[in-house]
Design an enzyme around this catalytic site. Structure first.
Site, PDB file in Angstrom:
ATOM      1  CG  PHE A  26      -1.785   1.311   1.233  1.00 58.54           C
ATOM      2  CD1 PHE A  26      -2.943   1.315   0.286  1.00 58.54           C
ATOM      3  CD2 PHE A  26      -1.369   2.362   1.880  1.00 58.54           C
ATOM      4  CE1 PHE A  26      -3.936   2.466   0.339  1.00 58.54           C
ATOM      5  CE2 PHE A  26      -2.123   3.593   1.748  1.00 58.54           C
ATOM      6  CZ  PHE A  26      -3.286   3.597   0.982  1.00 58.54           C
TER       7      PHE A  26
ATOM      8  CG  ASP B 147       5.630   4.322   1.675  1.00 59.26           C
ATOM      9  OD1 ASP B 147       5.748   4.899   2.550  1.00 59.26           O
ATOM     10  OD2 ASP B 147       4.802   3.999   0.896  1.00 59.26           O
TER      11      ASP B 147
ATOM     12  CE  LYS C  57      -1.277   7.206   6.702  1.00 56.17           C
ATOM     13  NZ  LYS C  57      -0.810   5.989   6.048  1.00 56.17           N
TER      14      LYS C  57
HETATM   15  C1  PLP Z   1      -0.921   6.005   4.323  1.00 56.28           C
HETATM   16  C2  PLP Z   1       0.291   5.759   3.430  1.00 56.28           C
HETATM   17  C3  PLP Z   1       0.489   6.368   2.165  1.00 56.28           C
HETATM   18  C4  PLP Z   1      -0.384   7.055   1.578  1.00 56.28           C
HETATM   19  O1  PLP Z   1      -0.446   8.406   2.559  1.00 56.28           O
HETATM   20  P1  PLP Z   1      -1.694   9.505   2.022  1.00 56.28           P
HETATM   21  O2  PLP Z   1      -1.271  10.598   3.082  1.00 56.28           O
HETATM   22  O3  PLP Z   1      -2.739   8.765   2.434  1.00 56.28           O
HETATM   23  O4  PLP Z   1      -1.561   9.886   0.543  1.00 56.28           O
HETATM   24  C5  PLP Z   1       1.628   5.749   1.558  1.00 56.28           C
HETATM   25  N1  PLP Z   1       2.499   4.846   1.919  1.00 56.28           N
HETATM   26  C6  PLP Z   1       2.175   4.143   3.184  1.00 56.28           C
HETATM   27  C7  PLP Z   1       2.916   2.750   3.639  1.00 56.28           C
HETATM   28  C8  PLP Z   1       0.957   4.556   3.915  1.00 56.28           C
HETATM   29  O5  PLP Z   1       0.595   3.905   5.136  1.00 56.28           O
END
Ligand code: PLP
Length: 427
Positions: free
Chosen positions: A147, A233, A275
């Site tokens: 994700f 990520d 986040k």
């Molecule tokens: C939440 C998330 C995203 C996307 O972030 P948004 O601010 O919702 O666009 C990307 N990568 C990971 C691992 C995430 O948990």
């Protein structure tokens, strides 16, 4: 229903969202109007423990006074200049954040998905201009169950039908391999024109999958050998969530202040954060890399109107300072161990939950039912009634990720709520 009435009930507010908002989410039936630390309150005044933390954006706790203070002060002074001009908050933030994580440069964006997009563009451009891959041939390896956000390119390499179906045609240039499989990675890296490997150090949305010990270090090594960029990520796993500053820090000795413990640290070429960069106060994301990679982007080749705005800059500095001042990584590590121990104790006494897994305060329990079943959802509804908010991810998995400012007494209160709910639950 009168939308101008001072106080609308939860039922009214749910109804109005349902009527006027797109149905791209399926929220739990609770309407929140206030938050402080580890708690949130609904419009009727009922208090809950927040056990999701806005998908780990609110690591520092709701409405942290230092973060909100920085935001309000800056909002009263200067909110947005665009990058057409300099502002006096961005440079100091860039110096702070690069020193904090140990990279030469940062590229500021707003949301996680934008930061992932930025990393993909950066990786491709590096591949053509530094590595020398032929035009339009670059490939990026990604993992099954990934994700990384919701843009067209990102869903192109998702294997989640919900995220992907009927959103094509898709962006080419991605190779998907199983997660936590170094043999598959080794094979994929043998393909021609591989530019990078994009990976979540722990897969959050997929249901909190912690890879085998040594997976990330081995992946790093294989990428180095193949001349491919290792792209982490850490939008969800970063900023102390998993008990160290970053999940790539592993079980380090430095805890809060990422000193890059050589025994455990796995150095990404590109680090993606979002986040909790802002403690949930404001959309702030960032891509960090060293000059060899970051300097391939020249003026006009990438950007964002709001990226690097002065409010975001001040909020991010405050949010990252809180992480160190309040020892959040260490706290997440200690409470995480306690939480899993307690969940394992509960699991011994119930057939409803089969497993707990996670690291730090990013954990999940597996419910003894099918992915299609309503059991996990109904359990979350019952926990809500008992004063704790969590949400299923993928049907039969419930993620537990409270704010990292929680103390032990509060955690044990939450364990008691979870235990009571499980023990009294009837399918
Ligand atoms: C939440 C998330 C995203 C996307 O972030 P948004 O601010 O919702 O666009 C990307 N990568 C990971 C691992 C995430 O948990």
């Amino acid at each position: 229903m009168n939308t101008t009435t001072e106080k609308m009930s939860s039922a009214d507010l749910i109804q109005i969202e349902d009527k006027y908002g797109a149905h791209n989410y399926h929220p739990l039936g609770v309407v929140l109007s206030r938050g402080e630390g580890v708690h949130v309150w609904d419009v009727e005044g009922k208090k809950y423990y927040d056990f999701l933390s806005a998908y780990s954006a609110v690591n520092q706790g709701h409405c942290h006074p230092k973060i909100v203070g920085a935001m309000v002060d800056q909002a009263k002074t200067l909110t947005l200049t665009s990058r057409a001009f300099y502002n006096d908050a961005l440079g100091p933030y860039e110096k702070f954040v690069t020193e904090y994580f140990g990279f030469d440069k940062v590229l500021p964006m707003n949301t996680g998905a934008e930061a992932v997009e930025t990393a993909i563009k950066l990786c491709r451009k590096w591949a053509y201009e530094v590595k020398g891959i032929a035009e339009d041939q670059a490939k990026i390896i990604v993992c099954g169950g990934n994700f990384h956000g919701r843009t067209t390119t990102i869903v192109s390499f998702s294997d989640d039908a919900n995220a992907k179906d009927n959103f094509g045609p898709f962006t080419p240039g991605f190779i998907r391999i199983p997660y936590d499989d170094t043999a598959a990675l080794e094979e994929a890296l043998k393909q021609e024109n591989v530019a990078g490997f994009l990976v979540e150090p722990i897969q959050g949305e997929a249901g909190v999958f912690v890879p085998s010990d040594g997976y990330l270090a081995k992946a790093r090594e294989l990428c180095t050998e193949a001349g491919a960029l290792f792209i982490a990520d850490e939008v969800q796993t970063g900023i102390a969530r998993t008990g160290s500053l970053l999940a790539v820090c592993g079980d380090c000795s430095c805890g809060n202040s990422c000193q890059k413990d050589p025994q455990t640290y796995v150095q990404p070429d590109i680090l993606i954060l979002g986040k909790a960069m802002s403690g949930g106060a404001y959309p702030v994301s960032a891509v960090l890399a060293n000059d060899e990679i970051m300097m391939v982007i020249k003026p006009g080749q990438h950007g964002s109107t709001f990226g690097g705005n002065p409010v975001a800059a001040k909020v991010a500095v405050a949010a990252l300072e809180v992480v160190q001042e309040e020892n959040l990584a260490e706290n997440a590590r200690r409470l995480g161990k306690l939480f899993r121990k307690e969940m394992n104790r509960i699991i011994e006494n119930t057939d409803l939950v089969v497993k707990v897994r996670g690291r730090g305060l990013l954990n999940a329990i597996l419910i003894n039912d099918t992915e299609e079943s309503e059991t996990a959802w109904n359990l979350c509804v019952a926990m809500k009634e008992n004063g704790l908010l969590a949400k299923p991810t993928h049907g039969n998995i419930i993620r537990f990720a409270p704010p990292l400012v929680m103390n032990e007494e509060q955690l044990m209160e939450c364990v008691a709520i979870i235990e009571k709910t499980i023990m009294n639950f009837e399918k």
